[in-house]
Each structure stands twice: as C-alpha cells, then as structure tokens.
Design an enzyme around this catalytic site. Structure first.
Site, PDB file in Angstrom:
ATOM      1  N   ARG A  64      48.737   1.760  34.856  1.00 38.96           N
ATOM      2  CA  ARG A  64      48.676   1.548  33.571  1.00 38.96           C
ATOM      3  C   ARG A  64      50.297   1.046  33.573  1.00 38.96           C
ATOM      4  NH1 ARG A  64      47.887  -2.245  30.656  1.00 38.96           N
ATOM      5  NH2 ARG A  64      49.259  -2.995  28.321  1.00 38.96           N
ATOM      6  N   TYR A 109      41.857   6.572  21.693  1.00 35.10           N
ATOM      7  CA  TYR A 109      42.009   7.111  22.376  1.00 35.10           C
ATOM      8  C   TYR A 109      41.048   8.682  22.390  1.00 35.10           C
ATOM      9  CZ  TYR A 109      46.834   5.401  23.375  1.00 35.10           C
ATOM     10  OH  TYR A 109      47.942   4.315  23.770  1.00 35.10           O
ATOM     11  N   HIS A 134      46.877   9.806  17.969  1.00 34.83           N
ATOM     12  CA  HIS A 134      45.733   9.238  19.429  1.00 34.83           C
ATOM     13  C   HIS A 134      44.653  10.157  18.656  1.00 34.83           C
ATOM     14  CE1 HIS A 134      49.075   7.131  21.372  1.00 34.83           C
ATOM     15  NE2 HIS A 134      48.438   6.665  20.396  1.00 34.83           N
ATOM     16  N   ARG A 188      56.399   7.470  33.830  1.00 32.18           N
ATOM     17  CA  ARG A 188      55.119   7.081  32.905  1.00 32.18           C
ATOM     18  C   ARG A 188      54.353   6.979  34.227  1.00 32.18           C
ATOM     19  NH1 ARG A 188      53.394   2.117  29.275  1.00 32.18           N
ATOM     20  NH2 ARG A 188      51.065   3.192  29.569  1.00 32.18           N
ATOM     21  N   ASN A 217      57.060   7.724  22.178  1.00 35.05           N
ATOM     22  CA  ASN A 217      55.532   9.005  22.754  1.00 35.05           C
ATOM     23  C   ASN A 217      55.998  10.258  23.230  1.00 35.05           C
ATOM     24  OD1 ASN A 217      53.527   8.583  20.877  1.00 35.05           O
ATOM     25  ND2 ASN A 217      53.399   5.778  22.651  1.00 35.05           N
ATOM     26  N   CYS A 265      52.521   5.330  14.453  1.00 35.70           N
ATOM     27  CA  CYS A 265      51.901   5.149  16.148  1.00 35.70           C
ATOM     28  C   CYS A 265      51.220   3.705  15.764  1.00 35.70           C
ATOM     29  CB  CYS A 265      50.695   5.584  16.438  1.00 35.70           C
ATOM     30  SG  CYS A 265      49.363   5.194  17.439  1.00 35.70           S
ATOM     31  N   ASP A 266      50.997   2.656  16.324  1.00 32.95           N
ATOM     32  CA  ASP A 266      50.632   0.991  16.397  1.00 32.95           C
ATOM     33  C   ASP A 266      49.073   1.434  16.404  1.00 32.95           C
ATOM     34  OD1 ASP A 266      52.835  -0.472  18.323  1.00 32.95           O
ATOM     35  OD2 ASP A 266      51.139   1.317  18.609  1.00 32.95           O
TER      36      ASP A 266
HETATM   37  N1  LIG Z   1      54.276   5.008  18.489  1.00 30.88           N
HETATM   38  C1  LIG Z   1      52.905   3.813  19.517  1.00 30.88           C
HETATM   39  O1  LIG Z   1      52.044   3.613  18.599  1.00 30.88           O
HETATM   40  C2  LIG Z   1      54.025   3.054  20.200  1.00 30.88           C
HETATM   41  C3  LIG Z   1      52.987   2.248  20.525  1.00 30.88           C
HETATM   42  C4  LIG Z   1      54.148   1.026  22.097  1.00 30.88           C
HETATM   43  C5  LIG Z   1      55.288   1.715  22.085  1.00 30.88           C
HETATM   44  N2  LIG Z   1      55.583   3.667  22.566  1.00 30.88           N
HETATM   45  C6  LIG Z   1      56.840   3.846  22.944  1.00 30.88           C
HETATM   46  O2  LIG Z   1      57.450   3.662  22.210  1.00 30.88           O
HETATM   47  C7  LIG Z   1      58.668   3.465  23.654  1.00 30.88           C
HETATM   48  C8  LIG Z   1      58.968   2.260  24.168  1.00 30.88           C
HETATM   49  O3  LIG Z   1      58.062   1.705  24.932  1.00 30.88           O
HETATM   50  P1  LIG Z   1      58.546   0.628  26.242  1.00 30.88           P
HETATM   51  O4  LIG Z   1      57.318   0.577  27.014  1.00 30.88           O
HETATM   52  O5  LIG Z   1      59.053  -0.104  24.888  1.00 30.88           O
HETATM   53  O6  LIG Z   1      59.472   1.400  27.175  1.00 30.88           O
HETATM   54  P2  LIG Z   1      60.520   0.827  27.973  1.00 30.88           P
HETATM   55  O7  LIG Z   1      60.609   1.786  29.078  1.00 30.88           O
HETATM   56  O8  LIG Z   1      60.366  -0.672  28.413  1.00 30.88           O
HETATM   57  O9  LIG Z   1      61.918   1.715  26.446  1.00 30.88           O
HETATM   58  C9  LIG Z   1      62.032   2.242  26.966  1.00 30.88           C
HETATM   59  C10 LIG Z   1      63.967   2.353  26.746  1.00 30.88           C
HETATM   60  O10 LIG Z   1      64.675   3.746  25.524  1.00 30.88           O
HETATM   61  C11 LIG Z   1      65.695   3.876  27.122  1.00 30.88           C
HETATM   62  N3  LIG Z   1      65.862   5.084  26.398  1.00 30.88           N
HETATM   63  C12 LIG Z   1      65.298   6.452  27.033  1.00 30.88           C
HETATM   64  N4  LIG Z   1      65.938   7.267  26.750  1.00 30.88           N
HETATM   65  C13 LIG Z   1      66.894   7.381  25.781  1.00 30.88           C
HETATM   66  C14 LIG Z   1      68.084   8.076  24.623  1.00 30.88           C
HETATM   67  N5  LIG Z   1      67.759   9.278  25.336  1.00 30.88           N
HETATM   68  N6  LIG Z   1      68.859   6.863  24.227  1.00 30.88           N
HETATM   69  C15 LIG Z   1      68.727   5.960  24.677  1.00 30.88           C
HETATM   70  N7  LIG Z   1      67.592   5.399  24.961  1.00 30.88           N
HETATM   71  C16 LIG Z   1      66.476   5.618  25.797  1.00 30.88           C
HETATM   72  C17 LIG Z   1      65.506   3.403  27.810  1.00 30.88           C
HETATM   73  O11 LIG Z   1      66.793   3.331  28.881  1.00 30.88           O
HETATM   74  C18 LIG Z   1      64.857   1.814  28.266  1.00 30.88           C
HETATM   75  O12 LIG Z   1      65.475   0.846  27.832  1.00 30.88           O
HETATM   76  C19 LIG Z   1      57.832   4.443  24.618  1.00 30.88           C
HETATM   77  O13 LIG Z   1      57.738   5.638  24.154  1.00 30.88           O
HETATM   78  C20 LIG Z   1      56.628   4.365  24.032  1.00 30.88           C
HETATM   79  O14 LIG Z   1      55.150   5.078  24.810  1.00 30.88           O
HETATM   80  C21 LIG Z   1      54.875   4.123  21.162  1.00 30.88           C
HETATM   81  O1  LIG Z   2      49.865   0.662  27.837  1.00 26.42           O
HETATM   82  P1  LIG Z   2      50.955  -0.219  27.016  1.00 26.42           P
HETATM   83  O2  LIG Z   2      52.676   0.681  27.438  1.00 26.42           O
HETATM   84  O3  LIG Z   2      50.696  -1.140  27.080  1.00 26.42           O
HETATM   85  O4  LIG Z   2      50.640   0.632  25.237  1.00 26.42           O
HETATM   86  C1  LIG Z   2      50.714   1.752  25.287  1.00 26.42           C
HETATM   87  C2  LIG Z   2      50.443   2.050  23.881  1.00 26.42           C
HETATM   88  O5  LIG Z   2      49.534   1.463  23.607  1.00 26.42           O
HETATM   89  C3  LIG Z   2      49.314   1.454  22.005  1.00 26.42           C
HETATM   90  O6  LIG Z   2      50.299   0.992  21.358  1.00 26.42           O
HETATM   91  C4  LIG Z   2      49.799  -0.610  20.933  1.00 26.42           C
HETATM   92  C5  LIG Z   2      49.103  -0.764  20.054  1.00 26.42           C
HETATM   93  O7  LIG Z   2      48.718   0.442  19.146  1.00 26.42           O
HETATM   94  C6  LIG Z   2      48.006  -1.964  20.072  1.00 26.42           C
HETATM   95  O8  LIG Z   2      48.811  -2.727  18.740  1.00 26.42           O
HETATM   96  C7  LIG Z   2      48.875  -2.891  21.717  1.00 26.42           C
HETATM   97  O9  LIG Z   2      48.681  -4.258  21.008  1.00 26.42           O
HETATM   98  O10 LIG Z   2      49.973  -2.822  22.263  1.00 26.42           O
HETATM   99  C8  LIG Z   2      50.696  -1.447  21.974  1.00 26.42           C
HETATM  100  C9  LIG Z   2      51.190  -1.183  22.812  1.00 26.42           C
HETATM  101  O11 LIG Z   2      51.015  -1.898  24.293  1.00 26.42           O
HETATM  102  C10 LIG Z   2      49.246   3.086  21.471  1.00 26.42           C
HETATM  103  O12 LIG Z   2      49.660   3.623  19.911  1.00 26.42           O
HETATM  104  C11 LIG Z   2      50.611   3.649  21.785  1.00 26.42           C
HETATM  105  O13 LIG Z   2      51.540   4.550  21.260  1.00 26.42           O
HETATM  106  C12 LIG Z   2      51.069   3.427  23.606  1.00 26.42           C
HETATM  107  O14 LIG Z   2      52.449   4.190  23.754  1.00 26.42           O
HETATM  108 MN   LIG Z   3      50.308   5.319  19.503  1.00 27.93          MN
END
Ligand SMILES: NC(=O)c1ccc[n+]([C@@H]2O[C@H](COP(=O)([O-])OP(=O)(O)OC[C@H]3O[C@@H](n4cnc5c(N)ncnc54)[C@H](O)[C@@H]3O)[C@@H](O)[C@H]2O)c1
Ligand SMILES: O=P(O)(O)OC[C@H]1O[C@H](O[C@H]2[C@H](O)[C@@H](O)[C@@H](O)O[C@@H]2CO)[C@H](O)[C@@H](O)[C@@H]1O
Ligand SMILES: [Mn+2]
Length: 466
Positions: free
Chosen positions: A287, A267, A200, A93, A147, A170-171
C-alpha cells in the site's frame, strides 16, 4: 466575531492541501486569523508551503499564512493544532508493510506487526510534539490524526492524563458511514453514530436518524444481506478507479454477510480474515508504494503546477471558492484539490466547528473507558460516540459488548498496552509479548524474527530494547 489560529503539524502531509483548501471553504463557519503549517522536514514541506501562500493570497487574504520548522513560530498563540505526522516517513511505512511478509504474515500500516513497529516510532514523537505545543499554547486544542491512533491514544493518555483538550480521531468510521448510508438515502449529517471498539477495531451498533430517532442500521444490514448484488454494484461505483478502497469495501461487505448483526470497521478484516488478506497482497508492491505513486505523486504535481502558474484564480485550478453558506455541514463542501476529495479534512473541521460553537455534535473520538463499557478493561482507549463542545468531550452511554467483540478487543488491547509498556520501559520481554499476543502475529519465533528485522531498519527511531 472571534477568529482562530490553526497550526497543521506534519505540513508536508499529503492531506495538507485538502485541509488548507477546506479551511478556505469553511471560513464562514470556522473564521481564521492565522494558519501555520509546521514540519520537522523543511524540504518535505516547502512545496506545500509555497502552494499555500498562493492559495491564501487568492482566496483568504486576511489570514496570516506561513510555513516553518521552528517550534516557537509554529506553536505560539495557537487555538487549534491539527496533527498528522508520519514518524519515520513513508519509507519506514514500507518496511512496516514488507517485513511481516518475510514470515508469512500480513504487513499493514496500523495493524499487526507493521502497526506495532509504527507505534514504537510514533509514541516518542507525539509525546515530544504535544509537550512542545503545550509549552507555547497551553490552552490549545490538539486534534490528532497521526497513526497508529490506538497506540498513540494509549500513550498520550498515560503522559497527559488530565489534558482534556487532546483528541485522537480517525476518519475510517466516517468513510464507512458515507459508503453505506446512501443505501437508505441518508448522508452522514442526517444521523448520529453509535459505535464501540478500539481504533481500527470497532463496530457500529447504531445510526440514529436525527429527525425521527429511528436507528437505520438494521435496514442497512438487511439490504446488505438481501440485496447483496445491489450493494456490491453501488460500492463498485462509489470506488471506481480506487482499487485499494474498492477491493477493501467488497471484502468488507463479505464480512457483513458473515457477521450480519453489526457494521464492522474495515480494519477488522485484517484480524478476522488474516489468511485471505495475506493472499490478496503483493509483498513487492504494498500500500505504501501505491500511496507514493498515487496520492503522494498527485499532490506534488498539483503543488508544482500552481507554484509554476503563481496563482489559482482564473486558472484550471480555480477553486471557485464560495463562502460556505450551508451551516456547519462542511462535509457538503469538499475541496476540489486533485489530492482527492475525502473525509479526512471535513471530519477534522466539523469537529473544530462543534468546539467553537459549543454545539455538542456527536463525533467518534477516543476516550478512556472508565466503565462506559463495563465488561472491557477500564483503561482501554475506546473509539465511541461523544458529544463535542468547547468544554471538552462527553462520551455517550454504551453498555456491555458481546463475548465475541470482548474477546477480540481484550486481546488487541493487551497487545497495545504491552507495547506502550515496552516503549516506556525499553523492555524486550514486553515487546515480544506485544507482538506474539497479536492475532495477526501469534507465533513467538515469527515475532522474534520480525523484531530483529524491525530493529535493523528502524535504527534510532526505536529505543534500545533489552
Ligand atoms: N487517523 C486517521 O484515520 C488517519 C487518516 C489518514 C492519515 N492518517 C495519518 O496521518 C499521518 C499523515 O499521513 P500522510 O500519508 O499524509 O503522511 P506523509 O508521510 O505524507 O506526511 C507526514 C509528514 O509528517 C512529517 N513529520 C514526521 N514526523 C514529524 C514530527 N515529529 N514533527 C513534525 N512533522 C513530522 C513528515 O516530514 C511528513 O511531511 C500518518 O500518521 C497517517 O497514518 C490518519
Ligand atoms: O493507505 P492510505 O495512506 O491511503 O490510507 C491509510 C489510512 O486509511 C484510513 O483513512 C482513509 C479514510 O478512512 C478514507 O477516507 C480514505 O478514503 O482515505 C483515508 C486515507 O487515504 C484510515 O482511517 C487511516 O488511519 C489510515 O492511515
Ligand atoms: Mn484511521
């Protein structure tokens, strides 16, 4: 009473402690028999697994809790898979965010060149994960946060076209509602959202008061325009201490003042103000660096402290768990982990509760357009308001979008569609087109240079494009 089995994929995620604790809070509305956390990286998950054992022993002892890297152990006999993996981990990332700066371009986790690079890593891992889950639990719900959700949704739509139990969410829209509804003395559970766009890259078009049927969005926008200083102050207070989201929402308010007829996703800033965003970011400390030293470090210290104590009850970490007795509104009962009280876990659990109760709550999820917005590509995976029940996702009517939004969305969808084509065909020409057509990249030479750099750092996470 039926009890459910949940697996959290990406157990080492920084969001897992919040998720596990909220599962304890929500046990009355979302009763569980088994919780497994699964991660491909055993070491990364271990601490959260050991903390989870203490949590469930202290607060939810009749639940069978375990952590594993074994797929059969993780996915057999599962009702819900909550997926939050980060393909390639936080270090890639960091590359996604830093490489674009070399070419005077914003580097971002899910948008622009960074998002495209991340999407190329995520697609194959998500397809493999869903295939593995389906092999052991063909009828489970797969609710995905991983994501970049727009690209993951486009790819999974193509590979699992008839699987109605894969939901990409997505949150961010939830967070935006929580940020602006207080202006009209409402909270998220008081309204039904109306929203349309790509993940986004979307806009609220309505926030319907459940009691009166009145759309409170016009009043919110009016306050933003005519009482701007009050709103700035309220957002500052809401995000006090959170520099990233605090500054994001201040810029978001400026975007509302420029386009005061709808409430955009935060976004949209990266696509509509690329130069401003570029000038605000520190390419040496992006970030991902903030996340590593912030949320990542906090969660690790939290787990370490609890593991050292060997318990949570009667310690400073006691959750004071009370069975959630306020109906389905788990958003009112946030966990008290130090990770952060956030919308991430509540949103996922609210969705699951709407499924098990067949209550058809309205949530924003990603579904194939198929004419819901007749003047957008019918294959687009739109993030829109849908009723969620035990038999699946039913999208609400939207209608046509305006020319400005149509132009932006078709452009972005072309980038995402070309990227997924490029991944499946290992096609360099389509990869170059996906980057160059993107509003944040634009220039062919810049795209070529970034792709060369991304190929070097992504190694085997990327196919061999030719
Ligand atoms: N949709 C949203 O709005 C939203 C909000 C917040 C976070 N996210 C997403 O959630 C995910 C987690 O975020 P984070 O910051 O906690 O990440 P992180 O890096 O802290 O943790 C991710 C975990 O996934 C594991 N992993 C990676 N590939 C894998 C696989 N193929 N099978 C099983 N485990 C696997 C890693 O080992 C790691 O422990 C990211 O993709 C982030 O972008 C999405
Ligand atoms: O930069 P990060 O890893 O802190 O956050 C990236 C994510 O940002 C959004 O999720 C936010 C959420 O919308 C809001 O609640 C905020 O307070 O925390 C979350 C993550 O920190 C976005 O929707 C995600 O797709 C991003 O991965
Ligand atoms: Mn999102």
């Amino acid at each position: 009473m039926e009890k459910y089995a949940v697996v959290i994929c990406g157990g080492g995620s920084t969001y897992t402690p919040d998720m596990l604790e909220l599962l304890c809070f929500a046990q009355k509305d979302f009763p569980l028999r088994k919780v497994v956390i699964y991660d491909s990286n055993e070491e990364r998950q271990r601490k959260i697994g050991e903390y989870g054992k203490i949590l469930f022993r202290d607060y939810y002892e009749d639940v069978e809790f375990s952590y594993t890297s074994d797929k059969e152990e993780a996915f057999r006999d599962i009702d819900f898979a909550f997926v939050q993996i980060r393909a390639g981990g936080i270090n890639l990332r960091s590359s996604d965010e830093k490489i674009p700066y070399r070419y005077n371009c914003i580097g971002q986790e899910t948008c622009g060149a960074g998002g495209l690079s991340y999407g190329i890593r995520s697609v194959p891992e998500m397809i493999q994960l869903i295939t593995d889950i389906r092999a052991f639990s063909p009828d489970s719900w797969i609710i995905n946060y991983s994501n970049p959700a727009a690209i993951v949704a486009e790819a999974t739509k193509r590979v699992f076209p008839n699987d109605r139990k894969i939901i990409n969410i997505c949150d961010m829209p939830t967070q935006i509602m929580d940020s602006y509804l207080p202006l009209v003395n409402k909270k998220r559970s008081d309204v039904e959202p109306r929203y349309a766009g790509l993940n986004h890259y979307g806009w609220f078009t309505g926030l319907i008061d459940k009691k009166t049927g009145v759309d409170v969005l016009p009043e919110i926008l009016d306050i933003c325009v005519n009482e701007t200083d009050t709103v700035k102050k309220q957002l500052n207070e809401m995000y006090i201490g959170d520099k990233h989201w605090g500054s994001t929402f201040q810029e978001h308010l400026n975007m509302i003042l420029d386009y005061p007829y709808s409430l955009p996703n935060t976004y949209c800033l990266y696509y509509l103000y690329p130069d401003t965003c570029y000038s605000h970011y520190n390419e040496d400390f992006t970030r991902s660096d903030e996340v590593i030293s912030g949320r990542g470090s906090n969660v690790e210290k939290y787990c370490d402290s609890i593991i050292k104590l060997g318990k949570m009850k009667e310690t400073e970490f006691d959750l004071g768990i009370h069975i959630n007795n306020n109906g389905n509104d788990v958003s009112n009962v946030t966990s008290s982990t130090i990770a952060y009280n956030d919308v991430h876990a509540p949103y996922l659990i609210e969705l699951a509760i709407s499924i098990i109760n067949n209550s058809h709550d309205i949530c924003l999820v990603m579904v194939e357009n198929n004419g819901i917005v007749p003047n957008l590509d019918h294959g687009m995976m739109l993030e829109i308001a849908c009723r969620i029940g035990k038999y699946g996702v039913e999208p609400l009517h939207v209608g046509e979008v305006l020319t400005f939004e149509k132009g932006l969305l078709e452009n972005q969808y072309a980038s995402e569609k070309l990227l997924v084509d490029a991944i499946f065909e290992e096609n360099y020409q389509k990869l170059l087109q996906a980057f160059t057509i993107n509003r944040i990249v634009v220039d062919t030479d810049r795209a070529k240079n970034m792709i060369d750099d991304f190929i070097k750092v992504n190694g085997d996470y990327w196919p061999n494009f030719k």
